[in-house]
Design a protein around this motif. Sequence first.
Motif: not given
Length: 219
Positions: A56-57, A125-127, A138-143
């Motif tokens: 989904s990049g 990360l997808g989109y 709707g960006h969220t931080l992936v950790t």
Amino acid sequence: MKPSPGLVGATAAGTLVSLGLAVLGAGGLATFFSHPARIALVVAVVVMSGVTAFSSGNLSPGVREDRANRWVLPVFGLLGLLSAYLPAYTERLGVWVLGEEGVRWLGVVLFAAGGVLRIWPVFVLGYRFSGLVAIQPGHTLVTSGVYRVIRNPSYLGLLVNSLGWALVFRSGVGVLLTALIIPPLIARIRSEEALLHEQFGTEYEAYCARTWRLIPWLY
């Protein structure tokens, strides 16, 4: 989310151009495919390109983009074209050839491993994964997962992948071209980090404090 047509098209075009230039550099199809390691390389390239098509990049500027960083894109493009052609060409000429046949297979392993590390974060990360330095809606931080240790696994994968490509052709010139990727790559990383810090503030600072930027225990 459906795969981005732009990303699919760019991936397909990049694959065809890279393989075409490598075949041209090697002196033709017969010469190129005379080494089993090169056949394995082509298989790896095709498989990775196919897998990327299901991600989904995207290439979206999102809700906010650091447009000042776009200068790295033509630089990456130029280095990519040179890296596609020159390793095969210089090997054909016998210029700065490294090691024996075992080097080719080391290159295949590194190319595949780097490709996995390059593509894996796209699915994580997808989109939120974009070819541009951008914050998505709707960006969220992936950790978690692969991001638990290093903040830029895809870029590490790019370097390993590029080094592997060079070694398949036993090319010292290709290794040098891989090294030349580092300066614009670091510039892009810093641009992304600045944008993420602006977006997530102390949450991102805390994340940076417990992770490595690119290579664990080194950088």
